[in-house]
Design a protein around this motif. Structure first.
Motif, PDB file in Angstrom:
ATOM      1  N   GLN A 359       0.824  -1.220   0.000  1.00  0.00           N
ATOM      2  CA  GLN A 359       0.000   0.000   0.000  1.00  0.00           C
ATOM      3  C   GLN A 359       0.851   1.259   0.000  1.00  0.00           C
ATOM      4  OE1 GLN A 359      -3.333   0.077   2.771  1.00  0.00           O
ATOM      5  NE2 GLN A 359      -2.897   2.204   3.261  1.00  0.00           N
ATOM      6  N   ASP A 360       1.985   1.236   0.663  1.00  0.00           N
ATOM      7  CA  ASP A 360       2.834   2.430   0.800  1.00  0.00           C
ATOM      8  C   ASP A 360       3.754   2.658  -0.389  1.00  0.00           C
ATOM      9  OD1 ASP A 360       1.702   2.937   3.236  1.00  0.00           O
ATOM     10  OD2 ASP A 360       3.299   1.987   4.405  1.00  0.00           O
ATOM     11  N   GLU A 361       3.788   1.720  -1.334  1.00  0.00           N
ATOM     12  CA  GLU A 361       4.659   1.893  -2.496  1.00  0.00           C
ATOM     13  C   GLU A 361       4.213   3.078  -3.341  1.00  0.00           C
ATOM     14  OE1 GLU A 361       5.772  -2.839  -3.208  1.00  0.00           O
ATOM     15  OE2 GLU A 361       4.384  -1.793  -4.544  1.00  0.00           O
ATOM     16  N   ARG A 362       5.215   3.765  -3.926  1.00  0.00           N
ATOM     17  CA  ARG A 362       4.899   4.879  -4.829  1.00  0.00           C
ATOM     18  C   ARG A 362       4.458   4.315  -6.181  1.00  0.00           C
ATOM     19  NH1 ARG A 362       6.461   9.984  -4.410  1.00  0.00           N
ATOM     20  NH2 ARG A 362       7.074  10.069  -6.606  1.00  0.00           N
ATOM     21  N   ARG A 363       3.347   4.817  -6.669  1.00  0.00           N
ATOM     22  CA  ARG A 363       2.873   4.427  -7.997  1.00  0.00           C
ATOM     23  C   ARG A 363       2.109   5.587  -8.613  1.00  0.00           C
ATOM     24  NH1 ARG A 363       0.346   1.077  -4.316  1.00  0.00           N
ATOM     25  NH2 ARG A 363       1.653  -0.633  -5.014  1.00  0.00           N
ATOM     26  N   ALA A 364       2.109   5.634  -9.917  1.00  0.00           N
ATOM     27  CA  ALA A 364       1.412   6.719 -10.619  1.00  0.00           C
ATOM     28  C   ALA A 364      -0.074   6.671 -10.308  1.00  0.00           C
ATOM     29  CB  ALA A 364       1.635   6.591 -12.122  1.00  0.00           C
ATOM     30  N   ALA A 370      -4.248   6.990 -17.085  1.00  0.00           N
ATOM     31  CA  ALA A 370      -5.308   7.123 -18.087  1.00  0.00           C
ATOM     32  C   ALA A 370      -4.950   8.188 -19.106  1.00  0.00           C
ATOM     33  CB  ALA A 370      -6.632   7.464 -17.392  1.00  0.00           C
ATOM     34  N   GLU A 371      -4.466   9.328 -18.634  1.00  0.00           N
ATOM     35  CA  GLU A 371      -4.107  10.421 -19.540  1.00  0.00           C
ATOM     36  C   GLU A 371      -2.965  10.017 -20.462  1.00  0.00           C
ATOM     37  OE1 GLU A 371      -2.791  15.155 -19.383  1.00  0.00           O
ATOM     38  OE2 GLU A 371      -2.921  13.975 -17.530  1.00  0.00           O
ATOM     39  N   ASN A 372      -1.974   9.307 -19.922  1.00  0.00           N
ATOM     40  CA  ASN A 372      -0.810   8.923 -20.729  1.00  0.00           C
ATOM     41  C   ASN A 372      -1.189   7.897 -21.790  1.00  0.00           C
ATOM     42  OD1 ASN A 372       2.062   9.023 -21.291  1.00  0.00           O
ATOM     43  ND2 ASN A 372       2.162   6.968 -20.437  1.00  0.00           N
ATOM     44  N   THR A 373      -1.976   6.898 -21.418  1.00  0.00           N
ATOM     45  CA  THR A 373      -2.391   5.906 -22.414  1.00  0.00           C
ATOM     46  C   THR A 373      -3.249   6.558 -23.494  1.00  0.00           C
ATOM     47  OG1 THR A 373      -4.224   5.294 -20.929  1.00  0.00           O
ATOM     48  CG2 THR A 373      -2.242   3.910 -20.887  1.00  0.00           C
ATOM     49  N   ALA A 374      -4.102   7.488 -23.097  1.00  0.00           N
ATOM     50  CA  ALA A 374      -4.929   8.206 -24.081  1.00  0.00           C
ATOM     51  C   ALA A 374      -4.050   9.035 -25.021  1.00  0.00           C
ATOM     52  CB  ALA A 374      -5.933   9.102 -23.367  1.00  0.00           C
ATOM     53  N   ARG A 375      -2.992   9.638 -24.475  1.00  0.00           N
ATOM     54  CA  ARG A 375      -2.066  10.433 -25.302  1.00  0.00           C
ATOM     55  C   ARG A 375      -1.359   9.541 -26.312  1.00  0.00           C
ATOM     56  NH1 ARG A 375       3.239  11.204 -25.317  1.00  0.00           N
ATOM     57  NH2 ARG A 375       3.453   9.862 -23.495  1.00  0.00           N
ATOM     58  N   ILE A 376      -0.914   8.361 -25.890  1.00  0.00           N
ATOM     59  CA  ILE A 376      -0.236   7.423 -26.787  1.00  0.00           C
ATOM     60  C   ILE A 376      -1.170   7.026 -27.931  1.00  0.00           C
ATOM     61  CG2 ILE A 376       0.695   5.084 -26.952  1.00  0.00           C
ATOM     62  CD1 ILE A 376       1.658   5.450 -24.026  1.00  0.00           C
ATOM     63  N   ILE A 377      -2.406   6.731 -27.587  1.00  0.00           N
ATOM     64  CA  ILE A 377      -3.396   6.350 -28.607  1.00  0.00           C
ATOM     65  C   ILE A 377      -3.658   7.515 -29.542  1.00  0.00           C
ATOM     66  CG2 ILE A 377      -5.825   5.767 -28.963  1.00  0.00           C
ATOM     67  CD1 ILE A 377      -5.678   4.116 -26.403  1.00  0.00           C
ATOM     68  N   ARG A 378      -3.836   8.697 -28.988  1.00  0.00           N
ATOM     69  CA  ARG A 378      -4.172   9.865 -29.805  1.00  0.00           C
ATOM     70  C   ARG A 378      -3.070  10.154 -30.826  1.00  0.00           C
ATOM     71  NH1 ARG A 378      -3.261  15.346 -29.882  1.00  0.00           N
ATOM     72  NH2 ARG A 378      -4.972  16.610 -30.691  1.00  0.00           N
ATOM     73  N   ASN A 379      -1.807  10.075 -30.413  1.00  0.00           N
ATOM     74  CA  ASN A 379      -0.704  10.350 -31.337  1.00  0.00           C
ATOM     75  C   ASN A 379      -0.707   9.370 -32.512  1.00  0.00           C
ATOM     76  OD1 ASN A 379       0.149  12.486 -29.791  1.00  0.00           O
ATOM     77  ND2 ASN A 379       1.718  11.327 -28.701  1.00  0.00           N
ATOM     78  N   ALA A 380      -0.990   8.099 -32.215  1.00  0.00           N
ATOM     79  CA  ALA A 380      -1.048   7.095 -33.283  1.00  0.00           C
ATOM     80  C   ALA A 380      -2.240   7.346 -34.199  1.00  0.00           C
ATOM     81  CB  ALA A 380      -1.118   5.693 -32.682  1.00  0.00           C
ATOM     82  N   LEU A 381      -3.365   7.702 -33.611  1.00  0.00           N
ATOM     83  CA  LEU A 381      -4.570   7.930 -34.412  1.00  0.00           C
ATOM     84  C   LEU A 381      -4.425   9.157 -35.295  1.00  0.00           C
ATOM     85  CD1 LEU A 381      -7.411   7.100 -31.873  1.00  0.00           C
ATOM     86  CD2 LEU A 381      -6.281   5.624 -33.509  1.00  0.00           C
TER      87      LEU A 381
END
Length: 629
Positions: A359-364, A370-381
């Motif tokens: 629980q205490d581990e750092r994670r995004a 969600a924003e990053n995956t959407a950005r990756i998809i958008r650039n390809a599209l």
């Protein structure tokens, strides 16, 4: 902005406001209860016609807005105040209201209200000069009136007993909560003695319900638009994101990995639908990238710099034309894999300590992923959609790349050989024709390096123009550059040897030969610059005009740079400082000053060409005269 995007943006704003208010509620509620504890009478921000007695729950008319003077009647105060049920107070109600002189309108002697002595009650009136001085006279037409209202007590008949300070049933906090509930249940915004408390109350109990209602309304409007999720470069990931309880997801590791699994599954399903829809485009460009992906093998006929240029140009096209959906899917699946690994770690442990460590581990945060995956998809599209709409240009760009690469190979393996063979046949010294070959090769390599930036600009999007033509701006520039390249080849193959032969046996002939050759090459450059002028001024954007000018800059300067360097390298003290200063000034041009006026630009080109020719003539004349002495 699409309707879905606009509604989603509004919803995000509302959710952000609600989140801010939610953070203030626990401490804010205690602050408000403490303020209620020290205040008995309340006016209201959202109803100026009334005030309330905390101790009884009775509403009273605000005497600043009620005609309380003698012969006063309740009349239409129901309509004015927005509340029904106004009535003459009972003897007990009137006296309890003013008996301790805390009533906001108390003034004057004794228990006076608004400096008035006689006030009506049911069955009589009070003389407020004295303590509890009541008269049961039925003649009260000359007395004042303040109506009261028992509307709040209909659903709270025991309110006065519940909030009584001597109550043995409820704690102080509970008694204060009864008053707060009376406000909130009847949508009243009390004015506290401290304005900060009033604002705090408004934020928590007025603004929050209004925002919640607005959020519900927006969700109702968004729901039908979300039934069909079509993937495109305008895909609004925030609409999907709004379906998640973000505070809960970010505060719970379990909800976090569950959200990531759902998110990636939904994206993969949408990508697969998109690929089926764009199957023809993806397959067509897959064939192109397959051809371009062949590893570049250095040609022994090319120098290291030339091989590097060809290799980088091919790699650039491969990067640009690769639609990258497999890469996109791999990145999304990598996110899902990490979510599954997190789930496995939690499922495989029964240690509370290990769970705490996880629980205490750092994670995004989930929204960032969600924003990053959407950005990756958008650039390809964006790339796919552009190629889909500009297939002809993309296909032509690949054709141009192939033709130019082959043409340069022919130049290196055939054309230079033709010049060499012609010179050997005429017994021209090898050191002489070798210097011509080096100069030709240097100029051709400079021209070759101009291809990629133009194609890149074309692949990045359309250049706005005044009049649409059959060819794009990028294709027009490449055509002009190709013509310049052909002119240069023709000069070295057909004319360079003749210039040498013209001056071979004249005093100072080598210098005259050099300067005539430079003059002829400068004419080719001027022709190239003139052809670019029409293209430059067909662009509507100053940025695109400047791009073309900056792109051509090194080619336009090459001939002047060559003269200045030649004079310096050969120590030609016969060339006057004045003439050299003239060439330097010509080098320091500023064509972009004329980019708003095609006529002025044309005049400047003509003036500079004349100036160059004049300087060349004077230099050749000086050298010829000094050589004859």
């Amino acid at each position: 902005m699409s309707e879905l995007s606009e509604l989603t943006a509004q919803r995000n704003d509302v959710m952000a406001e609600l989140a801010g208010i939610e953070a203030e509620i626990p401490e804010g509620r205690n602050t408000i209860l403490e303020a209620i504890k020290g205040q008995r009478w309340y006016f209201f921000r959202n109803n100026k016609y009334i005030l309330m007695d905390k101790m009884t729950g009775l509403l009273w008319a605000n005497l600043d807005y009620f005609n309380y003077e003698s012969k006063a009647v309740i009349g239409n105060f129901d309509e004015v105040s927005g509340l029904i049920g106004w009535d003459v107070p009972s003897r007990i109600e009137l006296w309890y209201m003013c008996g301790n002189k805390s009533f906001p309108f108390h003034s004057g002697s004794g228990y006076y209200i608004k400096e008035k002595q006689y006030w009506r009650c049911k069955g009589g009136y009070f003389n407020l000069l004295y303590d509890n001085n009541y008269s049961d006279s039925s003649d009260n037409s000359w007395t004042c009136l303040i109506p009261c209202n028992r509307l709040l007590l209909i659903d709270n008949p025991t309110y006065a007993q519940d909030v009584d300070l001597n109550s043995k049933v409820y704690s102080e906090t509970q008694r204060l909560q009864f008053t707060l509930d009376l406000f909130t249940q009847n949508n009243l915004w009390p004015i506290f003695n401290d304005d900060a408390i009033t604002q705090l109350y408004g934020k928590i109990y007025i603004d929050k319900p209004a925002l919640a209602a607005k959020l519900y309304e927006l969700n109702e409007q968004i729901a039908p638009l979300m039934t069909t999720r079509v993937l495109s470069s305008e895909f609004d990931y925030t609409a999907m994101l709004a379906q998640y309880d973000l505070p809960a997801v970010n505060s719970s590791v379990i909800k976090y990995f569950e959200a990531l699994k759902k998110w990636t599954d939904d994206l993969m399903a949408m990508i697969e639908d998109f690929e089926r829809e764009k199957d023809d485009t993806i397959r067509q460009f897959g064939v192109i990238t397959l051809k371009l992906s062949k590893k570049y093998e250095d040609s022994p006929a090319l120098s290291r710099d030339e091989n590097n240029l060809m290799r980088e140009r091919l790699a650039f096209f491969l990067r640009k034309l690769s639609l990258g959906m497999n890469t996109v899917k791999a990145k999304i699946l990598a996110v899902k894999k990490q979510a599954l690994e997190l789930e496995d770690r939690i499922d495989s442990t029964d240690s509370i300590t290990e769970l705490a460590a996880i629980q205490d581990e750092r994670r995004a945060t989930f929204p960032l992923i969600a924003e990053n995956t959407a950005r990756i998809i958008r650039n390809a599209l964006l790339r796919i959609e552009y190629f889909d709409a500009h297939r002809d240009f993309v296909m032509n760009a690949v054709k141009i790349l192939t033709e130019w690469t082959e043409d340069y190979r022919v130049f290196k393996t055939t054309l230079i050989g033709q010049l060499k063979d012609s010179c050997v046949k005429d017994t021209i010294d090898a050191s002489i024709w070798d210097s011509w070959c080096n100069e030709w090769q240097s100029l051709r390599l400079e021209i070759e390096g101009k291809l990629q930036p133009v194609l890149e600009r074309g692949l990045n999007g359309d250049v706005p123009v005044n009049d649409e033509g059959e060819k794009s701006i990028a294709e027009q520039i490449i055509a002009v550059l190709g013509e310049y390249k052909s002119d240069v080849d023709k000069f070295f193959l057909d004319e360079r040897k003749g210039i040498h032969q013209e001056f071979a046996f004249m005093p100072g002939g080598s210098l005259q030969e050099k300067f005539k050759a430079e003059s002829m090459l400068y004419k080719l450059t001027s022709k190239f610059q003139g052809a670019l002028q029409k293209i430059i001024f067909s662009c509507t954007s100053s940025a695109d005009r400047i791009f073309i000018l900056n792109w051509a800059d090194s080619l336009l300067d090459l001939r002047i740079d060559g003269i200045i360097s030649f004079v310096a390298d050969n120590g030609l003290d016969k060339v006057s400082a004045e003439i050299l200063d003239g060439f330097s000034a010509l080098r320091q041009k500023n064509y972009d000053v004329y980019l708003s006026d095609a006529g002025a630009y044309s005049e400047e080109l003509s003036r500079r060409e004349k100036e160059y020719n004049s300087l060349m003539f004077r230099m050749r004349k000086d050298i010829a005269e000094q050589g004859a002495q």
